[in-house]
Design an enzyme around this catalytic site. Structure first.
Site, PDB file in Angstrom:
ATOM      1  N   LYS A  82      36.239  36.462  34.662  1.00 47.50           N
ATOM      2  CA  LYS A  82      36.808  37.242  35.093  1.00 47.50           C
ATOM      3  C   LYS A  82      37.985  37.529  34.909  1.00 47.50           C
ATOM      4  O   LYS A  82      39.012  36.799  34.557  1.00 47.50           O
ATOM      5  CB  LYS A  82      36.601  36.385  37.111  1.00 47.50           C
ATOM      6  N   SER A 157      35.391  39.360  45.859  1.00 47.12           N
ATOM      7  CA  SER A 157      36.668  39.628  44.661  1.00 47.12           C
ATOM      8  C   SER A 157      35.815  40.011  42.714  1.00 47.12           C
ATOM      9  O   SER A 157      36.362  40.442  41.930  1.00 47.12           O
ATOM     10  CB  SER A 157      37.596  39.241  44.727  1.00 47.12           C
ATOM     11  N   SER A 181      34.406  34.748  47.544  1.00 52.00           N
ATOM     12  CA  SER A 181      34.602  35.911  46.049  1.00 52.00           C
ATOM     13  C   SER A 181      33.678  35.344  45.757  1.00 52.00           C
ATOM     14  O   SER A 181      33.451  36.150  44.354  1.00 52.00           O
ATOM     15  CB  SER A 181      36.157  36.027  46.009  1.00 52.00           C
TER      16      SER A 181
HETATM   17  N1  GLN Z   1      37.313  38.726  50.496  1.00 49.45           N
HETATM   18  C1  GLN Z   1      38.220  37.607  50.997  1.00 49.45           C
HETATM   19  C2  GLN Z   1      40.373  38.429  50.707  1.00 49.45           C
HETATM   20  O1  GLN Z   1      40.223  38.993  50.656  1.00 49.45           O
HETATM   21  C3  GLN Z   1      38.699  36.642  49.674  1.00 49.45           C
HETATM   22  C4  GLN Z   1      38.766  37.043  48.332  1.00 49.45           C
HETATM   23  C5  GLN Z   1      38.407  35.630  47.203  1.00 49.45           C
HETATM   24  O2  GLN Z   1      37.831  34.584  47.616  1.00 49.45           O
HETATM   25  N2  GLN Z   1      39.292  36.038  46.529  1.00 49.45           N
HETATM   26  O3  GLN Z   1      40.810  37.484  50.626  1.00 49.45           O
END
Ligand code: GLN
Length: 490
Positions: A82, A157, A181
Site C-alpha cells: 500500500k 482505503s 481499511s
Molecule cells: N473508512 C474509515 C475512514 O475513513 C477507515 C479508514 C482506515 O481504516 N484507514 O476513516
C-alpha cells in the site's frame, strides 16, 4: 510443468511450492505478473507506482539465492505494498497530491522485513488519500475499480491492494486498517484481509493517520497466505514505541488447530436493520458451516457498539489533525509557489495539496480538540472508547471469537456515496469496534449476493491472530468462496 498462463491464479502457498520445486523461476513469475499489472492498470487503477525494475532485480537475486540453497521464507514471491509504507528508492504518495513527489529516506519496517524474507515488490498500490475513506475515491490518483465490476468501488482505503489481489495481479499485498481499511475492501473484493492486534506489526515508516488506531496487515487470497505474510511482518520494533514485545507464533503451523469446540459469539446489534437481508443470509449460512464443524454459536452483547462510529469520527480526526500538521510545505512534499510570508506558505500549501475529505477531517479534528470543546467531544469519545473496549473484554470472557458481517452491503457503485460522508462513514459500522479496542480481525469471503462477494468477519481477543486464522482456514477448507475469481457466478 505449470503453464505460465495460469501462474497468476495460484495462491502464495502454491507459488512457494512451485518455486521450490523448480517449476518456474521468480523472474518468470515476476514478468508474468508485471505484464498483467500493466495490462489491467487502465481498467482497475490499482497501482500508483509499478516498480518493474526493482522487482526484476529482486527476482534475479531470489533465483540466485535459491540456486545456492539459501533465501528467506518468502524468497522470490511477489508482493505489493500500500502506498503509505515508506520505500527508500520509490515514491510514497499516500494517495495525496501533498506527497506526489515524496521519496522517503528509509524503508518502513514492514517493507524491510518483506525484502529480507526475499519477497519481490511489484509496486505501490492506490489508496484513499492518507487512508481516509471507504471507497478509494478520495485518492489524488483517481478511484480504484472493483475487478468484480469496474463500475463499483473496491472499498477503501486499501482498495488498490484489494483490487490487485482480487484481479490476480499479485497474490498478496499489504494494507493498513484504522477503522476497517483492510477488512472492508477485502469483503467487497472477495479477498481475505487480516488486521492484527494493535502493536503486533510495526508502524515505523507507515505514514500516520490516527496513531492509536492504525495497524498494518495483509490482504491475500486465503487465510494460509495471510498467515505466511503476517508471520514475516509481525514482531517487536524498537523504532515504534507502541510496538509490543510479544512472541510471534508460527501462524502457518497454527492453521491446523481447527474450530472444534470453539465458542463463537454473535452480536445482536450486527444483525439489526442496517444489514442487507441477502448478506445476512450469507452470514447465517457461514455460521451454520462453523457450527456443523464443531463450533458452538452463542449470542453475546456489546452494549455500546452502536456508539463506535460516532466515537471513531471524533478520535480519528483528532489524531489526524495532529499527525497531518507536519505537512507544512517546509519539511515534506508539496510547497506552494512564491509565498508572501510563512502564514501564506502554510495556508496555500495545505489548501492546494489536501483533498476535500482530508480537509474535512483536519477541521473536525481541530474543532474537537479546541479548548472549548475538548471535554464535550474528545474526552467524551475517549470514555466511550473505553466502554466499547470493556464490552469486548467482557464478551471474550464468554466466547473465543466473535463472528458477523464485515460490511452492511456488497460493493456499491463508484460515486454513489461521495456526496454523503455520513453514509460513507457507516460502511465501517462493523469493523471500527476492533480498532477502538485494538483487537485483531479478519474478513473472509463467505458468499455471493447478486454476483458480488460477501465478507464474514471474525474478531478475537488481543494477540489471538492464530485462533482467527485457524478458524478462517478451517472455513476455507470447507468452502470455495475464497477461490472464486471476479466474474464467477453460482
Ligand atoms: N473508512 C474509515 C475512514 O475513513 C477507515 C479508514 C482506515 O481504516 N484507514 O476513516
Amino acid at each position: 510443468m505449470i503453464s505460465g498462463e495460469t501462474l497468476h491464479r495460484q495462491t502464495l502457498a502454491e507459488l512457494a511450492q512451485g518455486l521450490a520445486a523448480g517449476e518456474f523461476t521468480s523472474r518468470e513469475l515476476t514478468e508474468i505478473l508485471l505484464r498483467r499489472i500493466e495490462s489491467h492498470q487502465e481498467s482497475y487503477n490499482a497501482f500508483i507506482t509499478i516498480t518493474a525494475e526493482i522487482a526484476l532485480q529482486q527476482a534475479d537475486k531470489a533465483d540466485k539465492a535459491r540456486a545456492n540453497g539459501d533465501g528467506g521464507y518468502l524468497n522470490g514471491l511477489p508482493i505489493a505494498h500500500k502506498d503509505l509504507f515508506c520505500t527508500k528508492r520509490v515514491l510514497t504518495t499516500c494517495g495525496s497530491r501533498m506527497l506526489q513527489n515524496f521519496v522517503s529516506p528509509y524503508d518502513a519496517t514492514v517493507v524491510e522485513k518483506m525484502a529480507l524474507a526475499g519477497a519481490v515488490m511489484l509496486g505501490k498500490t492506490n489508496m484513499d488519500e492518507f487512508a481516509m475513506g471507504s471507497s478509494n475515491e478520495t485518492s489524488h490518483f483517481g478511484p480504484v475499480m472493483n475487478p468484480w465490476n469496474t463500475k463499483l468501488s473496491p472499498g477503501g482505503s486499501s482498495g488498490g491492494s484489494a483490487a490487485a489481489v482480487a484481479g490476480r495481479l499479485v497474490p498478496v499485498a499489504t494494507g493498513t486498517d484504522t477503522g476497517g481499511s483492510i477488512r472492508q475492501p477485502a469483503a467487497m473484493t472477495g479477498t481475505t484481509g487480516i488486521k492484527p492486534t494493535y502493536g503486533r506489526v510495526s508502524r515505523f515508516g507507515m505514514v500516520a493517520f490516527a496513531s492509536s488506531l492504525d495497524q498494518g496487515g495483509v490482504i491475500a487470497r486465503s487465510a494460509e497466505d495471510a498467515a505466511m505474510v503476517l508471520e514475516v511482518i509481525s514482531g517487536h520494533d524498537h523504532r515504534d514505541s507502541t510496538s509490543i514485545n510479544h512472541p510471534v507464533p508460527r501462524y502457518v503451523d497454527g492453521l491446523s488447530r481447527g474450530i472444534k469446540g470453539l465458542k463463537v459469539g454473535i452480536v445482536r446489534q450486527h444483525f439489526d436493520e442496517g444489514l442487507d437481508e441477502s448478506c445476512a443470509e450469507a452470514i447465517n449460512l457461514a455460521l451454520n458451516t462453523l457450527s456443523e464443524s464443531g463450533a458452538k454459536i452463542v449470542e453475546v452483547d456489546l452494549p455500546h457498539i452502536d456508539l463506535s462510529v460516532p466515537a471513531y469520527y471524533v478520535v480519528a480526526p483528532a489524531e489526524c489533525s495532529s499527525n497531518l500538521s507536519r505537512f507544512d510545505g517546509v519539511r515534506f512534499g508539496h510547497r506552494a509557489e512564491k509565498p508572501q510570508d510563512l502564514h501564506d506558505l502554510y495556508c496555500r500549501t495545505r489548501g492546494e495539496a489536501f483533498g476535500a475529505e482530508v480537509k474535512r477531517r483536519i477541521m473536525t479534528g481541530t474543532y474537537v480538540l479546541s479548548a472549548g470543546y475538548y471535554d464535550a467531544y474528545y474526552l467524551k469519545a475517549q470514555k466511550v472508547r473505553k466502554l466499547i473496549s470493556q464490552d469486548f473484554v467482557n464478551a471474550f470472557c464468554e466466547v473465543d471469537l466473535i463472528a458477523g458481517p464485515t460490511t452492511p452491503t456488497t460493493a456499491f457503485a463508484l460515486g454513489e456515496k461521495t456526496d454523503d460522508p455520513i453514509t460513507m462513514y457507516l460502511n465501517d459500522i462493523y469493523t471500527i469496534g476492533a480498532n477502538l479496542s485494538g483487537l485483531p480481525g479478519i474478513s473472509i469471503p463467505c458468499g455471493l449476493v447478486g454476483g458480488l462477494p460477501v465478507g464474514l468477519q471474525l474478531v478475537g481477543p488481543h494477540f489471538e491472530e492464530e485462533r482467527i486464522l485457524a478458524c478462517a482456514h478451517q472455513y476455507q477448507q470447507l468452502t470455495d468462496w475464497h477461490r472464486l475469481e471476479p466474474g464467477a457466478t453460482i
